[in-house]
Design a protein around this motif. Structure first.
Motif, PDB file in Angstrom:
ATOM      1  N   TRP A 107       0.840  -1.211   0.000  1.00  0.00           N
ATOM      2  CA  TRP A 107       0.000   0.000   0.000  1.00  0.00           C
ATOM      3  C   TRP A 107       0.866   1.249   0.000  1.00  0.00           C
ATOM      4  N   ALA A 108       1.894   1.251   0.831  1.00  0.00           N
ATOM      5  CA  ALA A 108       2.787   2.412   0.923  1.00  0.00           C
ATOM      6  C   ALA A 108       3.501   2.651  -0.399  1.00  0.00           C
ATOM      7  N   ALA A 109       3.844   1.583  -1.108  1.00  0.00           N
ATOM      8  CA  ALA A 109       4.507   1.725  -2.404  1.00  0.00           C
ATOM      9  C   ALA A 109       3.599   2.459  -3.385  1.00  0.00           C
ATOM     10  N   LYS A 110       2.299   2.190  -3.312  1.00  0.00           N
ATOM     11  CA  LYS A 110       1.342   2.891  -4.177  1.00  0.00           C
ATOM     12  C   LYS A 110       1.296   4.376  -3.847  1.00  0.00           C
ATOM     13  N   LYS A 111       1.619   4.709  -2.612  1.00  0.00           N
ATOM     14  CA  LYS A 111       1.623   6.099  -2.164  1.00  0.00           C
ATOM     15  C   LYS A 111       2.986   6.757  -2.340  1.00  0.00           C
ATOM     16  N   GLY A 112       3.944   6.014  -2.903  1.00  0.00           N
ATOM     17  CA  GLY A 112       5.276   6.555  -3.113  1.00  0.00           C
ATOM     18  C   GLY A 112       6.165   6.546  -1.886  1.00  0.00           C
ATOM     19  N   ARG A 113       5.777   5.766  -0.854  1.00  0.00           N
ATOM     20  CA  ARG A 113       6.551   5.738   0.393  1.00  0.00           C
ATOM     21  C   ARG A 113       6.931   4.313   0.790  1.00  0.00           C
ATOM     22  N   GLY A 114       6.945   3.416  -0.171  1.00  0.00           N
ATOM     23  CA  GLY A 114       7.271   2.032   0.133  1.00  0.00           C
ATOM     24  C   GLY A 114       8.634   1.827   0.762  1.00  0.00           C
ATOM     25  N   VAL A 137       1.164  -1.167  16.363  1.00  0.00           N
ATOM     26  CA  VAL A 137       2.580  -0.859  16.146  1.00  0.00           C
ATOM     27  C   VAL A 137       2.800  -0.427  14.698  1.00  0.00           C
ATOM     28  N   LEU A 138       2.238  -1.167  13.761  1.00  0.00           N
ATOM     29  CA  LEU A 138       2.395  -0.843  12.347  1.00  0.00           C
ATOM     30  C   LEU A 138       1.785   0.517  12.016  1.00  0.00           C
ATOM     31  N   LEU A 139       0.638   0.816  12.605  1.00  0.00           N
ATOM     32  CA  LEU A 139      -0.014   2.098  12.335  1.00  0.00           C
ATOM     33  C   LEU A 139       0.831   3.261  12.846  1.00  0.00           C
ATOM     34  N   ASN A 140       1.494   3.072  13.977  1.00  0.00           N
ATOM     35  CA  ASN A 140       2.394   4.112  14.484  1.00  0.00           C
ATOM     36  C   ASN A 140       3.558   4.344  13.521  1.00  0.00           C
ATOM     37  N   LEU A 141       4.073   3.266  12.960  1.00  0.00           N
ATOM     38  CA  LEU A 141       5.183   3.379  12.011  1.00  0.00           C
ATOM     39  C   LEU A 141       4.715   4.059  10.723  1.00  0.00           C
ATOM     40  N   VAL A 142       3.506   3.754  10.312  1.00  0.00           N
ATOM     41  CA  VAL A 142       2.920   4.394   9.129  1.00  0.00           C
ATOM     42  C   VAL A 142       2.895   5.909   9.302  1.00  0.00           C
ATOM     43  N   GLU A 143       2.445   6.342  10.476  1.00  0.00           N
ATOM     44  CA  GLU A 143       2.385   7.782  10.748  1.00  0.00           C
ATOM     45  C   GLU A 143       3.764   8.411  10.752  1.00  0.00           C
ATOM     46  N   GLU A 144       4.742   7.683  11.262  1.00  0.00           N
ATOM     47  CA  GLU A 144       6.107   8.215  11.348  1.00  0.00           C
ATOM     48  C   GLU A 144       6.696   8.524   9.984  1.00  0.00           C
ATOM     49  N   VAL A 145       6.274   7.784   8.960  1.00  0.00           N
ATOM     50  CA  VAL A 145       6.823   8.036   7.616  1.00  0.00           C
ATOM     51  C   VAL A 145       5.894   8.929   6.793  1.00  0.00           C
ATOM     52  N   GLY A 146       4.925   9.532   7.461  1.00  0.00           N
ATOM     53  CA  GLY A 146       4.098  10.532   6.799  1.00  0.00           C
ATOM     54  C   GLY A 146       2.901  10.007   6.028  1.00  0.00           C
ATOM     55  N   LEU A 147       2.447   8.811   6.345  1.00  0.00           N
ATOM     56  CA  LEU A 147       1.276   8.251   5.683  1.00  0.00           C
ATOM     57  C   LEU A 147       0.054   8.329   6.588  1.00  0.00           C
ATOM     58  N   LYS A 150      -5.561   6.392   9.144  1.00  0.00           N
ATOM     59  CA  LYS A 150      -6.887   5.831   8.882  1.00  0.00           C
ATOM     60  C   LYS A 150      -6.893   4.997   7.609  1.00  0.00           C
ATOM     61  N   ASP A 151      -6.238   5.494   6.572  1.00  0.00           N
ATOM     62  CA  ASP A 151      -6.166   4.724   5.328  1.00  0.00           C
ATOM     63  C   ASP A 151      -5.443   3.394   5.553  1.00  0.00           C
ATOM     64  N   ALA A 152      -4.386   3.436   6.358  1.00  0.00           N
ATOM     65  CA  ALA A 152      -3.645   2.211   6.669  1.00  0.00           C
ATOM     66  C   ALA A 152      -4.513   1.250   7.474  1.00  0.00           C
ATOM     67  N   GLN A 153      -5.315   1.803   8.397  1.00  0.00           N
ATOM     68  CA  GLN A 153      -6.216   0.977   9.189  1.00  0.00           C
ATOM     69  C   GLN A 153      -7.224   0.260   8.284  1.00  0.00           C
ATOM     70  N   ASP A 154      -7.712   0.974   7.275  1.00  0.00           N
ATOM     71  CA  ASP A 154      -8.652   0.370   6.330  1.00  0.00           C
ATOM     72  C   ASP A 154      -8.007  -0.798   5.582  1.00  0.00           C
ATOM     73  N   VAL A 155      -6.733  -0.647   5.244  1.00  0.00           N
ATOM     74  CA  VAL A 155      -6.015  -1.737   4.571  1.00  0.00           C
ATOM     75  C   VAL A 155      -5.908  -2.945   5.491  1.00  0.00           C
ATOM     76  N   LEU A 156      -5.530  -2.704   6.737  1.00  0.00           N
ATOM     77  CA  LEU A 156      -5.341  -3.795   7.690  1.00  0.00           C
ATOM     78  C   LEU A 156      -6.650  -4.513   8.010  1.00  0.00           C
ATOM     79  N   ASN A 157      -7.748  -3.774   8.012  1.00  0.00           N
ATOM     80  CA  ASN A 157      -9.043  -4.367   8.352  1.00  0.00           C
ATOM     81  C   ASN A 157      -9.705  -5.066   7.169  1.00  0.00           C
ATOM     82  N   SER A 158      -8.991  -5.155   6.077  1.00  0.00           N
ATOM     83  CA  SER A 158      -9.508  -5.817   4.872  1.00  0.00           C
ATOM     84  C   SER A 158      -8.473  -6.836   4.395  1.00  0.00           C
ATOM     85  N   ASP A 159      -8.696  -7.345   3.195  1.00  0.00           N
ATOM     86  CA  ASP A 159      -7.692  -8.230   2.603  1.00  0.00           C
ATOM     87  C   ASP A 159      -6.970  -7.537   1.458  1.00  0.00           C
TER      88      ASP A 159
END
Length: 234
Positions: A107-114, A137-147, A150-159
């Motif tokens: 997902w992050a790669a699609k956002k240019g932050r992979g 833990v992963l969501l905290n790391l997502v925020e640290e790299v500027g992503l 909530k969008d990351a949470q949606d990814v995690l709560n799905s497939d």
């Protein structure tokens, strides 16, 4: 030129190999001319999401030995990591399921932050002992790299991105990959494992030359005794 790298976030040699690849690209003068794509590989997809088992316990169970012996097994890896500037802390590492981390990296790669997220996850696990199998833990790391959290949470709560992760694994199998890290350089050369640095340097340089790339000019020495902007160093 493109380099594809199959790796897993709990693989100690993968982080070491990542640093070796980066060094080879930089030292060979091809920085900025090589596209590096990180691909997914799951060493143990059956690891529980809420795993609390220490790395020592996990290794002891896997190799039918004691935790004391397992600790000795990690010493050489820790020393190898130091050679590339990484201070591994096996004492605080715990086993982790990395499926969610791989999906988030896609997902992050699609956002240019992979690359940024993958680097942060590796650092969190090997240097900070973070439980990277846990969503919080992963969501905290997502925020640290500027992503966006909530969008990351949606990814995690799905497939979402599960198919992309599976495709990477199937591709690795088709190439005969048995372990990671595994590097495919410009679809010509494969490197299995964190091999000695000269092998990375030579292979990158050879593939780049064959691709018609030219290394950047290396400036040697200092900037002494020059003239610039109408002034000279006298």
């Amino acid at each position: 030129m493109k380099v594809e790298v199959w790796s897993d976030y709990v693989c100690p040699f993968c982080y070491i190999g990542k640093r070796q690849l980066e060094k080879a690209i930089k030292d060979s003068g091809y920085e900025g001319q090589v596209e590096v794509e990180l691909k997914s590989f799951l060493l143990d997809p059956n690891t529980p999401l809420d795993a609390e088992e220490s790395v020592y316990t996990s290794l002891a169970n896997k190799y039918n030995t004691t935790e004391a012996e397992a600790k000795k097994m990690t010493n050489n890896v820790a020393e190898r990591a130091k050679e590339v500037g990484l201070q591994y802390n096996f004492d605080i590492m715990k086993n982790a399921n990395t499926n969610a981390a791989h999906r988030l990296a896609k997902w992050a790669a699609k956002k240019g932050r992979g690359p940024e997220l993958s680097e942060r996850i590796l650092k969190a696990y090997f240097l900070e002992g973070a439980a990277i199998g846990r969503y919080e833990v992963l969501l905290n790391l997502v925020e640290e790299v500027g992503l966006d959290r909530k969008d990351a949470q949606d990814v995690l709560n799905s497939d979402q991105f599960a198919d992309e992760v599976e495709q990477d694994i199937l591709e690795a199998q088709s190439l005969g990959v048995r372990g990671v890290p595994f590097f495919v350089i410009d679809n010509k050369y494969g490197i299995s494992g964190a091999q000695p640095q000269p092998l990375f340097n030579q292979t990158i340089a050879k593939a780049a030359s064959e691709a018609g790339l030219k290394p950047k000019l290396k400036i040697v020495g200092d900037n002494g005794s020059i003239c610039s902007d109408g002034q000279c160093d006298l």
